[in-house]
Design a protein around this motif. Structure first.
Motif, PDB file in Angstrom:
ATOM      1  N   ASN A 174      -6.493  -4.748 -10.632  1.00 16.33           N
ATOM      2  CA  ASN A 174      -7.061  -5.404  -9.442  1.00 16.33           C
ATOM      3  C   ASN A 174      -6.051  -6.370  -8.839  1.00 16.33           C
ATOM      4  OD1 ASN A 174      -7.124  -7.098 -11.630  1.00 16.33           O
ATOM      5  ND2 ASN A 174      -9.108  -8.031 -11.123  1.00 16.33           N
ATOM      6  N   LEU A 175      -4.831  -5.880  -8.645  1.00 12.68           N
ATOM      7  CA  LEU A 175      -3.732  -6.709  -8.141  1.00 12.68           C
ATOM      8  C   LEU A 175      -4.029  -7.235  -6.741  1.00 12.68           C
ATOM      9  CD1 LEU A 175      -0.722  -7.716  -8.185  1.00 12.68           C
ATOM     10  CD2 LEU A 175      -0.135  -5.488  -7.212  1.00 12.68           C
ATOM     11  N   GLU A 176      -3.708  -8.523  -6.533  1.00 17.62           N
ATOM     12  CA  GLU A 176      -3.792  -9.127  -5.219  1.00 17.62           C
ATOM     13  C   GLU A 176      -2.383  -9.515  -4.775  1.00 17.62           C
ATOM     14  OE1 GLU A 176      -6.479 -12.367  -5.111  1.00 17.62           O
ATOM     15  OE2 GLU A 176      -8.189 -11.231  -5.902  1.00 17.62           O
ATOM     16  N   GLN A 177      -2.114  -9.375  -3.476  1.00 17.65           N
ATOM     17  CA  GLN A 177      -0.784  -9.672  -2.948  1.00 17.65           C
ATOM     18  C   GLN A 177      -0.409 -11.130  -3.231  1.00 17.65           C
ATOM     19  OE1 GLN A 177       1.077  -7.334  -1.578  1.00 17.65           O
ATOM     20  NE2 GLN A 177       2.824  -8.654  -1.201  1.00 17.65           N
ATOM     21  N   GLY A 178       0.795 -11.313  -3.796  1.00 14.82           N
ATOM     22  CA  GLY A 178       1.267 -12.662  -4.091  1.00 14.82           C
ATOM     23  C   GLY A 178       0.666 -13.282  -5.343  1.00 14.82           C
ATOM     24  N   GLN A 179      -0.026 -12.487  -6.128  1.00 18.99           N
ATOM     25  CA  GLN A 179      -0.687 -13.012  -7.330  1.00 18.99           C
ATOM     26  C   GLN A 179       0.341 -13.404  -8.388  1.00 18.99           C
ATOM     27  OE1 GLN A 179      -3.518 -10.254  -8.944  1.00 18.99           O
ATOM     28  NE2 GLN A 179      -4.005 -11.502 -10.733  1.00 18.99           N
ATOM     29  N   ALA A 180       0.010 -14.423  -9.170  1.00 18.33           N
ATOM     30  CA  ALA A 180       0.841 -14.838 -10.298  1.00 18.33           C
ATOM     31  C   ALA A 180       0.090 -14.549 -11.589  1.00 18.33           C
ATOM     32  CB  ALA A 180       1.181 -16.317 -10.197  1.00 18.33           C
ATOM     33  N   LEU A 181       0.830 -14.098 -12.594  1.00 19.89           N
ATOM     34  CA  LEU A 181       0.240 -13.773 -13.893  1.00 19.89           C
ATOM     35  C   LEU A 181       0.680 -14.787 -14.936  1.00 19.89           C
ATOM     36  CD1 LEU A 181       0.655  -9.902 -14.283  1.00 19.89           C
ATOM     37  CD2 LEU A 181      -1.378 -11.164 -13.585  1.00 19.89           C
ATOM     38  N   ARG A 182      -0.188 -15.058 -15.873  1.00 16.77           N
ATOM     39  CA  ARG A 182       0.160 -15.874 -17.027  1.00 16.77           C
ATOM     40  C   ARG A 182       0.275 -14.947 -18.227  1.00 16.77           C
ATOM     41  NH1 ARG A 182      -0.248 -21.495 -18.062  1.00 16.77           N
ATOM     42  NH2 ARG A 182      -0.465 -22.022 -20.266  1.00 16.77           N
TER      43      ARG A 182
ATOM     44  N   ARG B 163       4.339 -18.237 -16.509  1.00 19.94           N
ATOM     45  CA  ARG B 163       3.676 -17.884 -15.249  1.00 19.94           C
ATOM     46  C   ARG B 163       4.679 -17.097 -14.418  1.00 19.94           C
ATOM     47  NH1 ARG B 163       2.475 -19.940  -9.988  1.00 19.94           N
ATOM     48  NH2 ARG B 163       0.270 -19.696  -9.440  1.00 19.94           N
ATOM     49  N   VAL B 164       4.319 -15.870 -14.072  1.00 20.13           N
ATOM     50  CA  VAL B 164       5.235 -14.961 -13.376  1.00 20.13           C
ATOM     51  C   VAL B 164       4.620 -14.549 -12.054  1.00 20.13           C
ATOM     52  CG1 VAL B 164       6.522 -12.793 -13.521  1.00 20.13           C
ATOM     53  CG2 VAL B 164       6.037 -14.088 -15.607  1.00 20.13           C
ATOM     54  N   ARG B 165       5.374 -14.711 -10.974  1.00 21.06           N
ATOM     55  CA  ARG B 165       4.921 -14.271  -9.656  1.00 21.06           C
ATOM     56  C   ARG B 165       5.311 -12.804  -9.475  1.00 21.06           C
ATOM     57  NH1 ARG B 165       5.693 -19.455  -5.626  1.00 21.06           N
ATOM     58  NH2 ARG B 165       5.477 -21.074  -7.219  1.00 21.06           N
ATOM     59  N   LEU B 166       4.342 -11.971  -9.177  1.00 19.39           N
ATOM     60  CA  LEU B 166       4.595 -10.544  -9.064  1.00 19.39           C
ATOM     61  C   LEU B 166       5.371 -10.233  -7.793  1.00 19.39           C
ATOM     62  CD1 LEU B 166       1.133  -9.124 -10.184  1.00 19.39           C
ATOM     63  CD2 LEU B 166       3.245  -9.211 -11.499  1.00 19.39           C
ATOM     64  N   PRO B 167       6.347  -9.322  -7.888  1.00 19.09           N
ATOM     65  CA  PRO B 167       7.100  -8.919  -6.690  1.00 19.09           C
ATOM     66  C   PRO B 167       6.234  -8.075  -5.769  1.00 19.09           C
ATOM     67  CG  PRO B 167       7.753  -7.586  -8.581  1.00 19.09           C
ATOM     68  CD  PRO B 167       6.822  -8.648  -9.107  1.00 19.09           C
ATOM     69  N   PRO B 168       6.615  -7.953  -4.487  1.00 15.80           N
ATOM     70  CA  PRO B 168       5.808  -7.182  -3.521  1.00 15.80           C
ATOM     71  C   PRO B 168       5.655  -5.714  -3.887  1.00 15.80           C
ATOM     72  CG  PRO B 168       7.419  -8.578  -2.387  1.00 15.80           C
ATOM     73  CD  PRO B 168       7.760  -8.622  -3.845  1.00 15.80           C
ATOM     74  N   ASN B 169       6.631  -5.167  -4.642  1.00 16.86           N
ATOM     75  CA  ASN B 169       6.578  -3.735  -4.964  1.00 16.86           C
ATOM     76  C   ASN B 169       5.830  -3.453  -6.258  1.00 16.86           C
ATOM     77  OD1 ASN B 169       8.440  -4.892  -6.683  1.00 16.86           O
ATOM     78  ND2 ASN B 169       9.917  -3.211  -6.558  1.00 16.86           N
ATOM     79  N   ALA B 170       5.099  -4.421  -6.793  1.00 11.07           N
ATOM     80  CA  ALA B 170       4.373  -4.216  -8.044  1.00 11.07           C
ATOM     81  C   ALA B 170       3.253  -3.188  -7.846  1.00 11.07           C
ATOM     82  CB  ALA B 170       3.803  -5.543  -8.541  1.00 11.07           C
ATOM     83  N   THR B 171       3.179  -2.230  -8.779  1.00  6.95           N
ATOM     84  CA  THR B 171       2.168  -1.171  -8.711  1.00  6.95           C
ATOM     85  C   THR B 171       1.035  -1.485  -9.675  1.00  6.95           C
ATOM     86  OG1 THR B 171       3.880   0.467  -8.197  1.00  6.95           O
ATOM     87  CG2 THR B 171       1.744   1.300  -8.967  1.00  6.95           C
ATOM     88  N   PRO B 172      -0.217  -1.549  -9.201  1.00  7.61           N
ATOM     89  CA  PRO B 172      -1.344  -1.851 -10.085  1.00  7.61           C
ATOM     90  C   PRO B 172      -1.421  -0.895 -11.267  1.00  7.61           C
ATOM     91  CG  PRO B 172      -2.024  -1.964  -7.791  1.00  7.61           C
ATOM     92  CD  PRO B 172      -0.639  -1.408  -7.800  1.00  7.61           C
TER      93      PRO B 172
END
Length: 268
Positions: free
Chosen positions: A120-128, A137-146
């Protein structure tokens, strides 16, 4: 003193080199390059552009310009700007644990983290995520595939883009003066020829924001340094640095701490 050990990386496809300018010497160089008749050596071309004479058969001086400068033609060094998410570190000679500054984890770049992108990826989401040194805490790149597993590389943003001048190539050293008047020397990386462009990043460490730290706080980090004599490593020392957490940096995120010019041998 000593010059910063900039990191280099490729920056796009080969582009045609065109030299132009107001002075007669520059025009002469331009005509030679464009016509292919009596093509100048790299050091002659760059001496005409900068007024600087090289000290080595494989040293060339290039002019410096800002990114987007319409007057910058031909081989030059383009300043891309300072990363607003970076912070300049200062050396600390005698750091005591009794200081109020929190110690932060620091790693040489790039820091590579393997993550599984949530479905359920959201644009600009950060993961812990749980890293080898604790939570991150990692900010996902724009090309991240759910749903995919991917490697995120955290590294300093490039500060300069350099176009390889006529006749130069791998093994050559490009020299220029930054806007502080300091001379910077960067080696042309393997595989790059005349007209190719590559980027350089400042000497830096990636610093993890401690969980108890906030933007504006000072933190202290350490870096191992190997000393070399006669081409052989002799001992390992530790340098301490103090750096302010930049605005927008969140706990457990990495940020770029740019290092001052080395005063002793750089790490090997």
């Amino acid at each position: 003193g000593g010059m910063p050990a900039f990191a280099v990386q490729g920056a796009g496809p080969r582009s045609r080199l065109v030299l132009s300018g107001a002075r007669l010497a520059m025009l002469k160089v331009a005509c030679q390059v464009l016509s292919g008749k009596g093509a100048p050596k790299a050091e002659e071309a760059c001496q005409a552009l900068t007024g600087r004479e090289s000290n080595s058969d494989k040293d060339v001086y290039l002019p410096l310009s800002h990114d987007g400068d319409s007057n910058a033609n031909g081989a030059h060094v383009c300043f891309l700007g300072i990363d607003p998410q970076s912070s300049a570190a200062e050396p600390v000679q005698d750091w005591l644990r009794s200081t109020s500054d929190i110690e932060a984890l620091a790693r040489p770049p790039p820091v590579t983290i393997e993550i599984t992108v949530p479905a359920n990826l959201e644009q600009g989401q950060a993961l812990r995520v749980n890293g080898p040194d604790g939570p991150l805490r990692v900010r996902l790149p724009p090309n991240a595939t759910p749903g995919a597993t991917m490697q995120c590389q955290i590294a300093p943003k490039p500060e300069f883009r350099i176009e390889v001048p006529p006749g130069a190539g791998p093994g050559w050293t490009v020299k220029f003066e930054n806007f502080d008047g300091e001379e910077v020397a960067v080696a042309v990386p393997p595989g790059f020829q005349t007209g190719d462009k590559f980027e350089v990043t400042p000497p830096a460490m990636m610093v993890r924001v401690p969980e108890r730290a906030e933007p504006g706080d000072f933190v202290v980090f350490r870096r191992e340094v190997r000393f070399v004599e006669a081409g052989k490593p002799t001992k390992i020392g530790t340098d301490f640095f103090r750096v302010r957490v930049p605005a927008g940096a969140q706990p457990c995120e990495f940020f770029t701490a740019t290092l001052p010019k080395p005063r002793r041998p750089a790490p090997i």
